[in-house]
Motif scaffolding. Structure first.
Motif, PDB file in Angstrom:
ATOM      1  N   HIS A  65       0.862  -1.171   0.000  1.00  0.00           N
ATOM      2  CA  HIS A  65       0.000   0.000   0.000  1.00  0.00           C
ATOM      3  C   HIS A  65       0.899   1.222   0.000  1.00  0.00           C
ATOM      4  CE1 HIS A  65       0.503   0.343   4.425  1.00  0.00           C
ATOM      5  NE2 HIS A  65       0.304  -0.962   4.422  1.00  0.00           N
ATOM      6  N   PHE A  66       0.333   2.387  -0.166  1.00  0.00           N
ATOM      7  CA  PHE A  66       1.100   3.586  -0.477  1.00  0.00           C
ATOM      8  C   PHE A  66       2.178   3.962   0.542  1.00  0.00           C
ATOM      9  CE2 PHE A  66      -2.190   5.255   2.214  1.00  0.00           C
ATOM     10  CZ  PHE A  66      -1.592   6.301   2.892  1.00  0.00           C
ATOM     11  N   ASP A  67       2.063   3.565   1.783  1.00  0.00           N
ATOM     12  CA  ASP A  67       3.054   3.986   2.771  1.00  0.00           C
ATOM     13  C   ASP A  67       4.071   2.898   3.140  1.00  0.00           C
ATOM     14  OD1 ASP A  67       1.243   2.450   4.181  1.00  0.00           O
ATOM     15  OD2 ASP A  67       1.264   3.722   5.957  1.00  0.00           O
ATOM     16  N   ILE A  68       4.127   1.815   2.368  1.00  0.00           N
ATOM     17  CA  ILE A  68       5.127   0.760   2.611  1.00  0.00           C
ATOM     18  C   ILE A  68       6.409   1.118   1.878  1.00  0.00           C
ATOM     19  CG2 ILE A  68       5.733  -1.621   2.030  1.00  0.00           C
ATOM     20  CD1 ILE A  68       3.099  -2.517   2.941  1.00  0.00           C
ATOM     21  N   CYS A  69       7.530   0.895   2.562  1.00  0.00           N
ATOM     22  CA  CYS A  69       8.840   1.163   1.978  1.00  0.00           C
ATOM     23  C   CYS A  69       9.573  -0.147   1.697  1.00  0.00           C
ATOM     24  CB  CYS A  69       9.681   2.004   2.936  1.00  0.00           C
ATOM     25  SG  CYS A  69       8.943   3.609   3.268  1.00  0.00           S
ATOM     26  N   LEU A  70      10.589  -0.068   0.858  1.00  0.00           N
ATOM     27  CA  LEU A  70      11.391  -1.236   0.519  1.00  0.00           C
ATOM     28  C   LEU A  70      12.821  -1.125   1.025  1.00  0.00           C
ATOM     29  CD1 LEU A  70      10.285  -1.632  -3.210  1.00  0.00           C
ATOM     30  CD2 LEU A  70       9.382  -2.832  -1.223  1.00  0.00           C
ATOM     31  N   GLY A  71      13.223   0.057   1.462  1.00  0.00           N
ATOM     32  CA  GLY A  71      14.608   0.298   1.856  1.00  0.00           C
ATOM     33  C   GLY A  71      15.130  -0.630   2.934  1.00  0.00           C
ATOM     34  N   ASP A  72      14.266  -1.025   3.875  1.00  0.00           N
ATOM     35  CA  ASP A  72      14.712  -1.905   4.951  1.00  0.00           C
ATOM     36  C   ASP A  72      15.160  -3.268   4.422  1.00  0.00           C
ATOM     37  OD1 ASP A  72      11.818  -2.249   4.468  1.00  0.00           O
ATOM     38  OD2 ASP A  72      11.978  -3.795   6.016  1.00  0.00           O
ATOM     39  N   ILE A  73      14.535  -3.724   3.349  1.00  0.00           N
ATOM     40  CA  ILE A  73      14.934  -5.008   2.755  1.00  0.00           C
ATOM     41  C   ILE A  73      16.360  -4.897   2.222  1.00  0.00           C
ATOM     42  CG2 ILE A  73      14.508  -6.625   0.862  1.00  0.00           C
ATOM     43  CD1 ILE A  73      11.505  -5.971   1.185  1.00  0.00           C
ATOM     44  N   PHE A  74      16.638  -3.821   1.503  1.00  0.00           N
ATOM     45  CA  PHE A  74      17.977  -3.629   0.948  1.00  0.00           C
ATOM     46  C   PHE A  74      19.012  -3.409   2.054  1.00  0.00           C
ATOM     47  CE2 PHE A  74      15.173  -2.645  -2.582  1.00  0.00           C
ATOM     48  CZ  PHE A  74      15.767  -3.366  -3.601  1.00  0.00           C
ATOM     49  N   ALA A  75      18.637  -2.666   3.085  1.00  0.00           N
ATOM     50  CA  ALA A  75      19.558  -2.440   4.203  1.00  0.00           C
ATOM     51  C   ALA A  75      19.886  -3.751   4.914  1.00  0.00           C
ATOM     52  CB  ALA A  75      18.945  -1.438   5.183  1.00  0.00           C
ATOM     53  N   LYS A  76      18.877  -4.587   5.120  1.00  0.00           N
ATOM     54  CA  LYS A  76      19.094  -5.870   5.776  1.00  0.00           C
ATOM     55  C   LYS A  76      19.974  -6.779   4.920  1.00  0.00           C
ATOM     56  CE  LYS A  76      15.679  -8.693   5.960  1.00  0.00           C
ATOM     57  NZ  LYS A  76      14.430  -9.385   6.244  1.00  0.00           N
ATOM     58  N   MET A  77      19.775  -6.750   3.602  1.00  0.00           N
ATOM     59  CA  MET A  77      20.559  -7.586   2.702  1.00  0.00           C
ATOM     60  C   MET A  77      22.021  -7.097   2.649  1.00  0.00           C
ATOM     61  SD  MET A  77      18.540  -9.955   1.361  1.00  0.00           S
ATOM     62  CE  MET A  77      19.472 -10.497  -0.040  1.00  0.00           C
TER      63      MET A  77
END
Length: 84
Positions: A65-77
């Motif tokens: 939905h509009f307020d979900i981010c993806l940056g945490d996935i990349f940071a964790k990886m």
């Protein structure tokens, strides 16, 4: 998403069609282990990281939905290689 899925499928195909048969000791060895490592380097590690990235992105997109981010996935990886 389709680009990442295609990339993971392509890496998996290279490993299954080329790397594994060339590494199999029951097959005629047409290339040395050193050359195999030089040509394909760490392709299985790259495949592992990208398969995990794709899985996490796909899961996140399922509940998008509009307020979900993806940056945490990349940071964790990135953390195992580059401490944040």
């Amino acid at each position: 998403m389709s680009t990442e899925q295609t990339y993971v499928q392509s890496l998996r195909a290279v490993v299954e069609v080329f790397v594994n048969p060339l590494r199999d000791p029951t097959n005629k060895q047409i290339i040395t282990h050193t050359d195999l490592k030089g040509i394909f380097s760490e392709i299985e590690v790259i495949l592992g990281y990208n398969a995990k990235l794709f899985a996490e992105l796909a899961e996140r997109m399922q509940r998008w939905h509009f307020d979900i981010c993806l940056g945490d996935i990349f940071a964790k990886m990135a953390y195992p290689c580059w401490p944040l």
